[in-house]
Design an enzyme around this catalytic site. Structure first.
Site, PDB file in Angstrom:
ATOM      1  CB  CYS A  64      -0.289  -5.676  -3.616  1.00 54.52           C
ATOM      2  SG  CYS A  64       0.011  -4.331  -4.696  1.00 54.52           S
TER       3      CYS A  64
ATOM      4  CB  ALA B 253      -3.547  -0.322  -4.212  1.00 51.31           C
TER       5      ALA B 253
ATOM      6  CB  ILE C 239      -0.031   0.886  -7.523  1.00 44.68           C
ATOM      7  CG1 ILE C 239      -0.400   1.293  -6.172  1.00 44.68           C
ATOM      8  CG2 ILE C 239      -1.026   1.146  -8.753  1.00 44.68           C
ATOM      9  CD1 ILE C 239      -0.682   2.610  -6.061  1.00 44.68           C
TER      10      ILE C 239
ATOM     11  NE  ARG D  41       2.726  -4.888   0.661  1.00 45.37           N
ATOM     12  CZ  ARG D  41       2.105  -5.336   1.793  1.00 45.37           C
ATOM     13  NH1 ARG D  41       1.545  -6.677   1.562  1.00 45.37           N
ATOM     14  NH2 ARG D  41       1.649  -4.731   2.812  1.00 45.37           N
TER      15      ARG D  41
ATOM     16  CD  GLN E  39       0.626   3.115  -2.758  1.00 46.33           C
ATOM     17  OE1 GLN E  39       0.625   2.066  -2.439  1.00 46.33           O
ATOM     18  NE2 GLN E  39      -0.616   3.798  -2.454  1.00 46.33           N
TER      19      GLN E  39
END
Length: 521
Positions: A447, A449, A451, A453, A491
């Site tokens: 995505c 970052a 982490i 999605r 997240q």
């Protein structure tokens, strides 16, 4: 046994000492009966309040700076003058505090009382309730004695240290009783007990393994050996209840975000920091993808994430990566080549809320772009309101080796929060799973970052594979497994709730079912 029963639910804190002052009746000869001859005792208490049936005295304690809280105690046995049965308010209504009434008592028992069958009540209610043996079988009385012993271990958690400032730890029971009786003759007529709350660690009892058994099962639910419900169905019932109660999301918020003890040394090196899109999101040293032939070095912000599907022998292999920066596109394609990946799943758009979330690292339709020694050409592109599908060729110009790469992009994720409906997302996951059929190479998922999605998609596919394998689905365990390999996977709490509701939906609607070879478990 001398027992003072009082409400100490909010009075004690572990290890603290408190003084309890009890005014003792000094002259029992002045007690008179009613003219009606009913035998009811009338006496004016310390606050000039009439009492009935039993002597009444005052009990006060101080807690912090909140002032003095006064209670009235009812004397159930005038032989000891200070023995009380229950804690009452001024209006003689029983004190209720969560249904919990504790006792301050001496641990020494009086042999004569036990011999005569007089026992003090360990549970709720008055002492007089425990003073009669009652009729019943010997086994019944034995059972009651065992219950009393067990109750005594649970509730006997206050210790008297001093009486009127004198240490009583070395006294016998008779000496303690005589000392208390003598206190009635002193000038003040007060009995001052210094008590301390003991810290009691209960014995661990063996309990049977938890199993959720619903009142009624749908006809479609499989039943295992000995009439037990299938573990898969039990796990889905727990999932449903956890979502409804909010406890599942609350437990998620308590999970560690980074696995303790794992380092991110390589990500923090000065030459590598500029390759991270976000300063606080870095791959663990133990699970990071290491480039072997990259010109800029061996570092890329990407992690191996392997998800084992219990009971099936399947291990789904992923590489969770951040969205490429302008300066890391060459490294990204080098990773695709070295890991022999043929599927890239993208879960963000290039720009969201006016901010660049991911650099466009692929060419437009029918165009070719060089990334170091690798050459990428876009052969096909199809776009719908929610998805985009692309086909690339990836050629190594050093040896002319060529590979075909599938690029799948999810476009329907909103700029804020999560999708209101999971339909589009579930359709996208179904197409990703179809594209992964027979694939042994790792699928690259990113995505922005790498982490949030990214973790949602991996959890969703893992859960569907577990359902097909007729294995229980515990989302919190899956999150722990992911975070052991890349920090902060999934997240936010809203992302976790979204994917859990999607898991519940695919199971309840039968969108994903146990495969035939696993249904006999």
């Amino acid at each position: 046994m001398l027992v003072f029963k009082m409400d100490t639910t909010n009075f004690f804190k572990h290890g603290q000492k408190h003084e309890i002052r009890i005014t003792l009746p000094r002259d029992k000869q002045k007690v008179k009966t009613n003219s009606g001859g009913s035998g009811v005792v009338n006496r004016r208490g310390p606050d000039n309040l009439p009492t009935s049936h039993q002597h009444r005295s005052s009990h006060s304690h101080r807690r912090g700076s909140s002032g003095t809280v006064t209670r009235h105690l009812i004397d159930s046995d005038t032989r000891h003058g200070g023995r009380v049965s229950a804690l009452h308010n001024r209006d003689s209504s029983p004190v209720k505090n969560g249904g919990c009434v504790k006792e301050v008592r001496f641990a020494l028992e009086e042999t004569k009382q036990e011999a005569s069958g007089v026992r003090s009540s360990e549970g709720e209610g008055s002492l007089s309730e425990g003073s009669s043996r009652g009729s019943g079988s010997t086994s019944e009385r034995r059972r009651k004695r065992q219950t009393n012993k067990s109750s005594r271990r649970r509730h006997n958690d206050q210790k008297v240290l001093l009486i009127n400032g004198r240490d009583v730890s070395a006294m016998t029971h008779e000496q303690v009783v005589n000392f208390i009786r003598a206190s009635r003759e002193c000038h003040s007529g007060e009995l001052v007990l210094t008590v301390k709350q003991n810290v009691y660690l209960a014995e661990e009892l063996e309990e049977p393994e938890f199993q959720y058994v619903p009142e009624a099962l749908p006809n479609s639910v499989s039943v295992g050996v000995s009439g037990q419900t299938a573990p898969l169905h039990e796990s889905m019932l727990l999932l449903s209840e956890g979502l409804e109660a909010g406890s599942l999301v609350a437990q998620f918020e308590q999970l560690y975000r980074r696995k303790p003890g794992l380092t991110v040394t390589e990500a923090r090196r000065p030459d590598n920091e500029k390759k991270n899109r976000y300063r606080d999101i870095s791959p663990y040293d133990t699970t990071r993808v290491i480039l072997t032939n990259a010109v800029s070095g061996d570092y890329i912000n990407a992690s191996y994430v392997n998800m084992e599907i219990q009971g099936s022998g399947i291990i789904n292999r992923y590489i969770a990566s951040q969205g490429p920066l302008a300066g890391t596109c060459t490294d990204f394609w080098q990773m695709v080549w070295e890991q022999q990946s043929t599927l890239i799943v993208m879960l963000t758009t290039v720009v969201e809320q006016g901010r660049v979330k991911c650099h466009r690292y692929w060419p437009r339709l029918y165009e070719t772009v060089d990334f170091g020694t690798l050459q990428v050409t876009c052969l096909k592109e199809e776009e719908t309101p929610g998805f985009a599908f692309r086909e690339f060729t990836l050629i190594n110009t050093e040896n002319q080796d060529e590979r075909h790469i599938t690029h799948m992009q999810y476009l329907a994720w909103p700029d804020h929060g999560v999708p209101e409906d999971s339909t589009d997302f579930l359709n996208f996951v179904a197409q990703v799973r179809q594209a992964r059929t027979g694939m042994v190479e790792p699928t690259i998922v990113h995505c922005s970052a790498g982490i949030g999605r990214t973790g949602v998609l991996i959890l969703m596919e893992t859960a569907q594979c577990l359902i097909e394998a007729n294995e229980p689905v515990y989302p919190l365990d899956v999150v722990r497994s992911m975070r052991d390999q890349r920090a902060m996977m999934i997240q936010t709490a809203s992302q976790f709730r979204f994917v859990c509701e999607a898991i519940q939906r695919v199971y309840s609607e039968g969108l994903v079912k146990p495969l035939a070879e696993y249904q006999q478990r």
